[in-house]
Design a protein around this motif. Structure first.
Motif, PDB file in Angstrom:
ATOM      1  N   LYS A  14      26.762 -15.561  35.756  1.00 20.77           N
ATOM      2  CA  LYS A  14      27.436 -16.167  36.906  1.00 20.77           C
ATOM      3  C   LYS A  14      28.014 -15.097  37.835  1.00 20.77           C
ATOM      4  CE  LYS A  14      30.391 -18.452  34.332  1.00 20.77           C
ATOM      5  NZ  LYS A  14      30.054 -17.940  32.998  1.00 20.77           N
ATOM      6  N   SER A  15      28.739 -14.149  37.238  1.00 20.67           N
ATOM      7  CA  SER A  15      29.361 -13.125  38.085  1.00 20.67           C
ATOM      8  C   SER A  15      28.319 -12.210  38.711  1.00 20.67           C
ATOM      9  CB  SER A  15      30.338 -12.280  37.269  1.00 20.67           C
ATOM     10  OG  SER A  15      31.385 -13.066  36.789  1.00 20.67           O
ATOM     11  N   VAL A  16      27.355 -11.775  37.902  1.00 20.39           N
ATOM     12  CA  VAL A  16      26.344 -10.860  38.423  1.00 20.39           C
ATOM     13  C   VAL A  16      25.596 -11.503  39.581  1.00 20.39           C
ATOM     14  CG1 VAL A  16      24.199  -9.650  37.881  1.00 20.39           C
ATOM     15  CG2 VAL A  16      26.101  -9.577  36.272  1.00 20.39           C
TER      16      VAL A  16
ATOM     17  N   SER B 117      30.052 -17.485  28.808  1.00 16.11           N
ATOM     18  CA  SER B 117      30.239 -16.065  29.086  1.00 16.11           C
ATOM     19  C   SER B 117      28.908 -15.338  28.943  1.00 16.11           C
ATOM     20  CB  SER B 117      31.225 -15.499  28.071  1.00 16.11           C
ATOM     21  OG  SER B 117      32.177 -14.724  28.722  1.00 16.11           O
TER      22      SER B 117
HETATM   23  N1  LIG Z   1      26.481  -3.192  35.278  1.00 15.30           N
HETATM   24  C1  LIG Z   1      25.831  -3.830  34.287  1.00 15.30           C
HETATM   25  N2  LIG Z   1      24.914  -3.177  33.538  1.00 15.30           N
HETATM   26  C2  LIG Z   1      24.250  -3.809  32.545  1.00 15.30           C
HETATM   27  N3  LIG Z   1      24.444  -5.091  32.206  1.00 15.30           N
HETATM   28  C3  LIG Z   1      25.362  -5.801  32.912  1.00 15.30           C
HETATM   29  C4  LIG Z   1      26.104  -5.212  33.987  1.00 15.30           C
HETATM   30  N4  LIG Z   1      26.940  -6.148  34.487  1.00 15.30           N
HETATM   31  C5  LIG Z   1      26.730  -7.266  33.763  1.00 15.30           C
HETATM   32  N5  LIG Z   1      25.776  -7.077  32.812  1.00 15.30           N
HETATM   33  C6  LIG Z   1      25.282  -8.060  31.857  1.00 15.30           C
HETATM   34  O1  LIG Z   1      24.816  -9.163  32.573  1.00 15.30           O
HETATM   35  C7  LIG Z   1      25.055 -10.358  31.829  1.00 15.30           C
HETATM   36  C8  LIG Z   1      25.729 -11.384  32.710  1.00 15.30           C
HETATM   37  O2  LIG Z   1      27.060 -10.986  32.955  1.00 15.30           O
HETATM   38  P1  LIG Z   1      28.048 -11.817  33.884  1.00 15.30           P
HETATM   39  O3  LIG Z   1      29.255 -10.993  34.059  1.00 15.30           O
HETATM   40  O4  LIG Z   1      27.346 -12.269  35.099  1.00 15.30           O
HETATM   41  O5  LIG Z   1      28.411 -13.082  32.996  1.00 15.30           O
HETATM   42  P2  LIG Z   1      29.347 -14.289  33.396  1.00 15.30           P
HETATM   43  O6  LIG Z   1      28.506 -15.486  33.364  1.00 15.30           O
HETATM   44  O7  LIG Z   1      30.065 -14.008  34.654  1.00 15.30           O
HETATM   45  O8  LIG Z   1      30.364 -14.306  32.169  1.00 15.30           O
HETATM   46  P3  LIG Z   1      31.923 -14.622  32.173  1.00 15.30           P
HETATM   47  O9  LIG Z   1      32.014 -16.088  32.047  1.00 15.30           O
HETATM   48  O10 LIG Z   1      32.403 -13.915  30.945  1.00 15.30           O
HETATM   49  O11 LIG Z   1      32.492 -14.099  33.427  1.00 15.30           O
HETATM   50  C9  LIG Z   1      25.878  -9.976  30.618  1.00 15.30           C
HETATM   51  O12 LIG Z   1      25.025  -9.926  29.482  1.00 15.30           O
HETATM   52  C10 LIG Z   1      26.369  -8.605  30.963  1.00 15.30           C
HETATM   53  O13 LIG Z   1      26.505  -7.843  29.797  1.00 15.30           O
END
Ligand SMILES: Nc1ncnc2c1ncn2[C@@H]1O[C@H](COP(=O)(O)OP(=O)(O)OP(=O)(O)O)[C@@H](O)[C@H]1O
Ligand code: SF4
Ligand SMILES: [Mg+2]
Lengths: 325, 322
Positions: free
Chosen positions: B42-44, B38
């Protein structure tokens, strides 16, 4: 759905019962019908006999029952001043107040929705900041200042609009004196409805803006962007409907305050509606008229709130249709 | 031909690099798995492919192209046309991703109309076909259902129907089953992989489920704190991981296969906005960290097909290089 409406109607009846009791108490405690009927020269014994005859010595509940019985038949007493049934006096003023409130409501909707939506979509825009500032200031400016201000410029300085009264009215089916169907009536309506609208517009702008900003952050809006849907569709089809759901509920409650504010607006613009009538009734201690006004306003409250709930449930599929479980 | 090509793509929010210089490609008909804890970005990173990073987020890249068209320099209107048709995406939470105010039919038809057009009747027929394709029983009657009348699994099938409605060449699935019951998860994955094979789509599958990636992905990317720490053919990465982080993830596989662990393989958490270490981002948690690791950022080693970002990549025995 039907059971929902049924429940809502039952609640409405209950609220009306309470209102009628309060208004009964006002008549009972504030007025002395015997003194209204006879002069000061009547002896104490005659007075008491009359009291007995009128049933004023009966237990309160029985008197209330009688009051309710008469009320259901449309008899809420006779105005001391007008010497007419209070219900007729108020009914003749009802159109003026309802048209004023309705016009104000239309103005609120026309102003608050576009401004609130714009401020939500472009939070950084200078215009949005101005709108927000206006709505913050608007919340703290009392209505009579706005009214006097509008009256001063538009009526007195520039002479563009009339400053008092309702102007010309037309009779609709002989039941309703309306000012909406001629130029003069509409001109008279503009300033009062504008200042009345000013009470609610800031609240609605803030409400719509906050709700819309919330909705724009939601998963389904992000998903709509991901589907390649056009921006106008996303804002006005996908986001606006979800924004308006909570706004309808809160707005319904605010609608009641609109009626309360008509008292002030009508006094300032000498608008011949229920509010002005009520102010006069208070100065003349016309107790039956005061208590009838309270019942009328209570009914308007209850009816609008019930309508708002029903509209809400019709618009929101999650209320209308049972869900997956 | 590569469908999607990223070179040094970064997404920054102010000073914070949520995605930090990642590079990868996806080929036609290829399944790329992306795994990572997490917060690893990945999502970003996938949202940035769709052009869905909102202000104040900033996307930059040496290259971001789809079918040899540069996504970053093309006009916004052209990009919006590709979004949702040639590149489609499905989200993690199907229950909140469909608009509660509109029927399933409305939402499917709207997407079809936006990208393909057609008469009302054609669109409706097409929507029914799509619901059939994703295995929704009695599709005609489902058209008039509202999202809250559907289960999570059904909603996800609807989202998949919308996604494949415009015959995308690339489908991005961001944790498509995380929000669903374990029993439904396998069905949805089977459906996705089936459709992927049928339509020869490229599929980017983001998940916490390593076992799933091992099973269905051709290639895999392991992300940590916004960076790709290891990438390569799925079989190789899983049999002989070269990065200590991948090794730790695999060590926790029994739990993650049971759907429990959110890949908390090593003690500690992914460093956030304010606590990123100076050297290797994994150094505070890495069992093999040296002073060198704590001070110097490691480079990517190896060709793009099989990369690892570590000073001392693991050998075939799982030991750090000398
Ligand atoms: N709009 C935003 N503004 C600032 N920081 C952000 C924003 N969106 C995401 N982040 C940060 O970017 C980082 C990556 O987030 P992301 O959602 O891509 O993680 P992930 O790998 O998809 O996690 P998960 O497995 O929980 O879905 C995190 O630290 C998150 O807090
Ligand atoms: S560079 Fe050092 S700290 Fe980073 S992963 Fe490799 S061994 Fe661990
Ligand atoms: Mg995510």
């Amino acid at each position: 759905m039907l059971s929902f409406i049924g429940r809502r109607l039952l609640q409405a009846m209950f609220v009306l019962l309470i209102i009628s009791f309060v208004s009964f108490m006002i008549q009972d405690k504030m007025g002395d019908p015997v003194r209204q009927m006879v002069g000061l020269s009547v002896t104490l014994e005659q007075r008491e006999a009359l009291q007995q005859e009128l049933g004023l010595n009966d237990p309160m509940l029985i008197q209330y029952g009688r009051f309710l019985g008469r009320a259901i038949q449309g008899d809420l007493g006779t105005s001391y001043y007008y010497k007419e049934p209070t219900i007729d006096v108020i009914a003749s003023r009802l159109p003026a107040t309802l048209e004023l409130s309705f016009a104000a409501l239309v103005l609120v909707v026309l102003l608050a929705i576009p401004l609130g939506v714009f401020a939500a979509i472009h939070p950084k825009n200078i215009l949005s900041r101005a709108v927000l500032l206006f709505s913050t200031l608007g919340l703290s400016v009392p209505i009579f200042i706005v009214a006097v201000f509008l009256m001063y410029f538009f009526a007195i300085e520039w002479g563009l609009l009339p400053s008092f009264g309702r102007g010309e009215t037309t009779s609709v089916f002989g039941l309703w004196q309306s000012g909406l169907f001629n130029r003069d009536g509409l001109q008279h309506l503009l300033l009062p409805s504008l200042s009345l609208a000013f009470v609610l517009t800031p609240i609605f702008i803030r409400l719509i803006r906050a709700e819309m900003m919330d909705v724009l952050q939601s998963d389904y809006i992000r998903y709509a962007w991901a589907k390649g849907i056009s921006a106008p569709r996303i804002y006005f089809i996908h986001a606006l409907k979800n924004t308006m759901l909570p706004v309808i509920t809160v707005g319904g409650i605010q609608l009641g305050t609109l009626v309360a504010y008509t008292i002030l607006t009508e006094s300032i613009f000498q608008w011949p509606g229920m509010g002005l009538l009520f102010m006069d009734a208070v100065t003349r201690v016309d107790v039956p008229l005061i208590s009838t006004y309270l019942i009328f306003v209570g009914v308007i409250f209850v009816v609008t709130n019930t309508l708002v709930d029903v509209v809400y449930s019709l618009v929101n599929p999650r209320v209308r249709i049972p869900g997956y479980s | 031909m590569s469908l999607l090509k990223l070179e040094n793509l970064s997404v920054t929010f102010g000073q914070f690099r949520a995605v930090d210089q990642i590079s990868y490609t996806v080929n036609e008909g290829e399944v790329l798995g992306i795994v990572g804890e997490s917060g690893s970005g990945k999502s970003v990173s996938s949202l940035s492919l769709m052009g869905l990073i909102d202000y104040p987020g900033k996307v930059s890249a040496d290259e971001l192209s789809f079918m040899e068209q540069d996504l970053l320099s093309m006009p916004e209107t052209q990009r919006r046309k590709i979004t949702g048709s040639d590149i489609a995406m499905i989200f993690q939470d199907p229950m909140t991703s469909l608009n509660p105010c509109y029927t399933v039919g409305y939402q499917i038809i709207e997407a079809l109309k936006t990208h393909q057009g057609g008469t009302k009747k054609e669109l409706k027929t097409r929507a029914i076909e799509l619901l059939n394709l994703v295995g929704i029983p009695a599709p005609e009657s489902r058209l008039s259902a509202y999202p809250h009348q559907l289960s999570g699994g059904m909603s996800q099938r609807v989202m998949i129907a919308i996604a494949i409605g415009c015959n995308p060449k690339l489908l991005i699935a961001d944790e498509p089953t995380t929000a669903l019951d374990v029993t439904i998860q396998a069905q949805i994955i089977d459906l996705l992989i089936d459709l992927q094979k049928q339509k020869q789509m490229g599929l980017v599958l983001i998940t916490h489920d390593l076992a799933l990636v091992a099973e269905v992905a051709h290639r895999v990317i392991v992300m940590y704190a916004g960076q790709i720490v290891e990438s390569g053919p799925a079989s190789e990465v899983f049999s002989t991981p070269k990065h200590p982080y991948t090794q730790a993830l695999l060590a926790s596989l029994p739990e993650s296969a049971a759907g429990k662990a959110r890949l908390e393989a090593l003690p500690g958490v992914v460093p956030g906005q304010y606590d990123r270490p100076k050297g290797c981002l994994l150094s505070p948690r890495c069992p093999y960290a040296t002073d060198h690791c704590r001070n110097v950022v490691p480079d990517n080693q190896g060709p793009l097909e099989r990369q690892v970002k570590c000073h001392t990549p693991l050998d075939t025995m799982g030991r750090p290089a000398a």
